[in-house]
Design a protein around this motif. Structure first.
Motif, PDB file in Angstrom:
ATOM      1  N   ALA A 126       0.736  -1.196   0.018  1.00  0.00           N
ATOM      2  CA  ALA A 126      -0.120   0.179   0.129  1.00  0.00           C
ATOM      3  C   ALA A 126       0.841   1.072   0.076  1.00  0.00           C
ATOM      4  CB  ALA A 126      -1.000   0.050   1.218  1.00  0.00           C
ATOM      5  N   ARG A 127       0.651   2.151  -1.042  1.00  0.00           N
ATOM      6  CA  ARG A 127       1.553   3.199  -1.015  1.00  0.00           C
ATOM      7  C   ARG A 127       0.809   4.504  -0.894  1.00  0.00           C
ATOM      8  NH1 ARG A 127       6.800   3.686  -3.081  1.00  0.00           N
ATOM      9  NH2 ARG A 127       6.858   1.422  -3.866  1.00  0.00           N
ATOM     10  N   TYR A 128       1.265   5.282  -0.373  1.00  0.00           N
ATOM     11  CA  TYR A 128       0.590   6.837  -0.050  1.00  0.00           C
ATOM     12  C   TYR A 128       1.022   7.757  -1.292  1.00  0.00           C
ATOM     13  CZ  TYR A 128      -1.297  11.034   2.443  1.00  0.00           C
ATOM     14  OH  TYR A 128      -2.081  11.949   2.589  1.00  0.00           O
ATOM     15  N   THR A 129       0.168   8.388  -1.931  1.00  0.00           N
ATOM     16  CA  THR A 129       0.187   9.244  -3.288  1.00  0.00           C
ATOM     17  C   THR A 129       0.083  10.480  -2.945  1.00  0.00           C
ATOM     18  OG1 THR A 129      -1.968   8.559  -4.039  1.00  0.00           O
ATOM     19  CG2 THR A 129      -0.363   7.125  -4.780  1.00  0.00           C
ATOM     20  N   GLY A 130      -0.358  11.060  -1.888  1.00  0.00           N
ATOM     21  CA  GLY A 130      -0.711  12.413  -1.530  1.00  0.00           C
ATOM     22  C   GLY A 130      -2.272  12.519  -1.723  1.00  0.00           C
ATOM     23  N   GLU A 131      -2.958  11.703  -2.395  1.00  0.00           N
ATOM     24  CA  GLU A 131      -4.251  11.826  -2.531  1.00  0.00           C
ATOM     25  C   GLU A 131      -4.885  10.534  -1.524  1.00  0.00           C
ATOM     26  OE1 GLU A 131      -5.434  11.239  -6.410  1.00  0.00           O
ATOM     27  OE2 GLU A 131      -4.769  13.363  -7.120  1.00  0.00           O
ATOM     28  N   GLY A 132      -4.192   9.910  -1.070  1.00  0.00           N
ATOM     29  CA  GLY A 132      -4.675   8.861  -0.085  1.00  0.00           C
ATOM     30  C   GLY A 132      -3.604   7.584  -0.322  1.00  0.00           C
ATOM     31  N   TRP A 133      -4.226   6.495   0.327  1.00  0.00           N
ATOM     32  CA  TRP A 133      -3.482   5.259   0.063  1.00  0.00           C
ATOM     33  C   TRP A 133      -4.107   4.316  -1.007  1.00  0.00           C
ATOM     34  CZ3 TRP A 133       1.029   3.862   2.951  1.00  0.00           C
ATOM     35  CH2 TRP A 133       1.195   4.753   4.192  1.00  0.00           C
ATOM     36  N   ARG A 134      -3.173   3.752  -1.661  1.00  0.00           N
ATOM     37  CA  ARG A 134      -3.532   2.676  -2.835  1.00  0.00           C
ATOM     38  C   ARG A 134      -2.793   1.509  -2.642  1.00  0.00           C
ATOM     39  NH1 ARG A 134      -6.413   4.172  -7.284  1.00  0.00           N
ATOM     40  NH2 ARG A 134      -6.870   6.392  -7.366  1.00  0.00           N
ATOM     41  N   ALA A 135      -3.767   0.249  -2.477  1.00  0.00           N
ATOM     42  CA  ALA A 135      -3.209  -1.016  -2.211  1.00  0.00           C
ATOM     43  C   ALA A 135      -2.913  -1.639  -3.528  1.00  0.00           C
ATOM     44  CB  ALA A 135      -4.049  -1.732  -1.367  1.00  0.00           C
ATOM     45  N   VAL A 136      -2.119  -2.399  -3.797  1.00  0.00           N
ATOM     46  CA  VAL A 136      -1.995  -3.296  -5.259  1.00  0.00           C
ATOM     47  C   VAL A 136      -1.912  -4.769  -4.885  1.00  0.00           C
ATOM     48  CG1 VAL A 136      -0.964  -1.097  -6.470  1.00  0.00           C
ATOM     49  CG2 VAL A 136       0.533  -2.661  -4.992  1.00  0.00           C
ATOM     50  N   ASN A 137      -2.144  -5.518  -5.828  1.00  0.00           N
ATOM     51  CA  ASN A 137      -1.931  -6.990  -5.593  1.00  0.00           C
ATOM     52  C   ASN A 137      -2.629  -7.615  -4.499  1.00  0.00           C
ATOM     53  OD1 ASN A 137      -0.550  -6.939  -8.013  1.00  0.00           O
ATOM     54  ND2 ASN A 137       1.363  -6.610  -7.427  1.00  0.00           N
ATOM     55  N   GLY A 138      -3.917  -7.559  -4.356  1.00  0.00           N
ATOM     56  CA  GLY A 138      -4.407  -7.961  -2.976  1.00  0.00           C
ATOM     57  C   GLY A 138      -5.637  -8.532  -3.082  1.00  0.00           C
ATOM     58  N   TRP A 139      -6.203  -8.888  -1.880  1.00  0.00           N
ATOM     59  CA  TRP A 139      -7.742  -9.605  -2.164  1.00  0.00           C
ATOM     60  C   TRP A 139      -8.396  -9.319  -0.681  1.00  0.00           C
ATOM     61  CZ3 TRP A 139      -7.905 -12.375   2.382  1.00  0.00           C
ATOM     62  CH2 TRP A 139      -6.623 -12.933   2.737  1.00  0.00           C
ATOM     63  N   GLN A 140      -9.782  -9.444  -0.838  1.00  0.00           N
ATOM     64  CA  GLN A 140     -10.500  -9.339   0.230  1.00  0.00           C
ATOM     65  C   GLN A 140     -11.657 -10.429   0.464  1.00  0.00           C
ATOM     66  OE1 GLN A 140     -12.923  -5.596   0.039  1.00  0.00           O
ATOM     67  NE2 GLN A 140     -12.943  -5.600   2.398  1.00  0.00           N
ATOM     68  N   GLN A 141     -11.764 -10.826   1.575  1.00  0.00           N
ATOM     69  CA  GLN A 141     -12.910 -11.966   2.054  1.00  0.00           C
ATOM     70  C   GLN A 141     -13.900 -11.157   2.852  1.00  0.00           C
ATOM     71  OE1 GLN A 141     -11.079 -15.779   2.797  1.00  0.00           O
ATOM     72  NE2 GLN A 141     -13.127 -16.656   2.967  1.00  0.00           N
ATOM     73  N   GLN A 142     -15.021 -11.090   2.638  1.00  0.00           N
ATOM     74  CA  GLN A 142     -16.039 -10.798   3.323  1.00  0.00           C
ATOM     75  C   GLN A 142     -16.754 -12.016   3.930  1.00  0.00           C
ATOM     76  OE1 GLN A 142     -17.129  -7.745   3.896  1.00  0.00           O
ATOM     77  NE2 GLN A 142     -16.028  -6.782   2.253  1.00  0.00           N
ATOM     78  N   PHE A 143     -16.854 -11.944   5.462  1.00  0.00           N
ATOM     79  CA  PHE A 143     -17.705 -12.956   6.099  1.00  0.00           C
ATOM     80  C   PHE A 143     -19.005 -12.676   6.796  1.00  0.00           C
ATOM     81  CE2 PHE A 143     -12.935 -13.053   6.938  1.00  0.00           C
ATOM     82  CZ  PHE A 143     -12.830 -14.291   6.413  1.00  0.00           C
ATOM     83  N   ALA A 144     -19.532 -11.237   6.355  1.00  0.00           N
ATOM     84  CA  ALA A 144     -20.803 -11.042   6.875  1.00  0.00           C
ATOM     85  C   ALA A 144     -21.766 -11.464   5.673  1.00  0.00           C
ATOM     86  CB  ALA A 144     -20.865  -9.331   7.155  1.00  0.00           C
ATOM     87  N   GLY A 145     -23.123 -11.618   6.323  1.00  0.00           N
ATOM     88  CA  GLY A 145     -24.296 -11.847   5.414  1.00  0.00           C
ATOM     89  C   GLY A 145     -24.348 -13.457   5.110  1.00  0.00           C
ATOM     90  N   GLY A 146     -23.974 -14.171   5.744  1.00  0.00           N
ATOM     91  CA  GLY A 146     -24.384 -15.478   5.851  1.00  0.00           C
ATOM     92  C   GLY A 146     -23.242 -16.359   5.093  1.00  0.00           C
ATOM     93  N   GLY A 147     -22.323 -15.866   4.517  1.00  0.00           N
ATOM     94  CA  GLY A 147     -21.327 -16.731   3.823  1.00  0.00           C
ATOM     95  C   GLY A 147     -20.160 -16.035   3.441  1.00  0.00           C
ATOM     96  N   ALA A 148     -19.012 -16.739   3.014  1.00  0.00           N
ATOM     97  CA  ALA A 148     -17.675 -15.972   2.755  1.00  0.00           C
ATOM     98  C   ALA A 148     -17.580 -15.803   1.319  1.00  0.00           C
ATOM     99  CB  ALA A 148     -16.752 -16.999   3.303  1.00  0.00           C
TER     100      ALA A 148
END
Length: 221
Positions: A60-82
């Protein structure tokens, strides 16, 4: 979370001020490039002892406008399933770099075992440890300064004669300043990748010892 966990060092967990329920596990914060390596963000549920989501990014790199994450993934556990989804790039709502710069480890304030352990951790994660390795070599070489400087002072003491005390004091100041300048120069050369860390750390002592040996052999008694 306690205040000292705010900084981003290998293996520590931090909690932000803007997101009290958002926690980070950070591999390493690079203050020179305003980048966070191996960032993992946990989002616990506010009203339950459960994990709502998990996000991981290679960087995750800070560009002045905010942080940008690269080459990642996200997993959600809410809502009755992953639900798992990868992303090439994503904006993140994190604190500014100043927040992560607090209490960064300083090589000069660490003991040799502490610095060695810290270097091993960063090296295992694939980070550039050449500057820290040079600092470690300097720590190992510094106790020998008194020996090499004493050897270097002997030939000057043999040739001082009747030039007086002030001459000897002046020679001592010049030798000390010369040593610190040479040490800084070789440290900078080593951090640029021109010299090996061992040579960058020990070169001032080697040069001082070699100069002392030459002057002792050529001094007139």
């Amino acid at each position: 979370m306690s205040a000292f966990n705010r900084f981003s060092v290998y293996g520590y967990i931090a909690e932000t001020e803007t997101e009290p329920f958002q926690k980070y596990v950070v591999g390493h914060y690079d203050s020179e490039h305003d980048a966070i390596q191996n960032l993992t963000i946990f989002h616990p549920m506010k009203n339950a002892w459960q994990l709502e989501s998990l996000l991981h990014a290679q960087e995750a790199r800070y560009t002045g406008e905010g942080w940008r994450a690269v080459n990642g993934w996200q997993q959600q556990f809410a809502g009755g399933g992953a639900r798992w989804a990868a992303f090439p790039e994503r904006r993140l709502a994190l604190e500014t770099p100043d927040y992560f710069e607090t209490d960064q480890p300083i090589a000069e304030l660490m003991t040799v075992p502490e610095l060695k352990h810290y270097i091993d951790e960063l090296s295992a994660s694939g980070f550039n440890v050449i500057p820290l390795t040079i600092d470690l070599q300097k720590k190992l070489a510094f106790p020998f300064v008194t020996v090499v400087m004493t050897l270097l002072a002997i030939p000057f003491g043999m040739t001082t004669g009747k030039r007086g005390t002030l001459y000897g004091i002046g020679i001592g100041i010049v030798l000390a300043l010369s040593y610190w300048i040479v040490m800084g120069a070789f440290g900078a050369i080593g951090k640029a990748g021109v010299l090996a860390p061992v040579m960058a750390g020990w070169a001032p002592n080697i040069l001082a010892a070699g100069s002392a040996a030459y002057l002792l052999l050529t001094a007139r008694t």
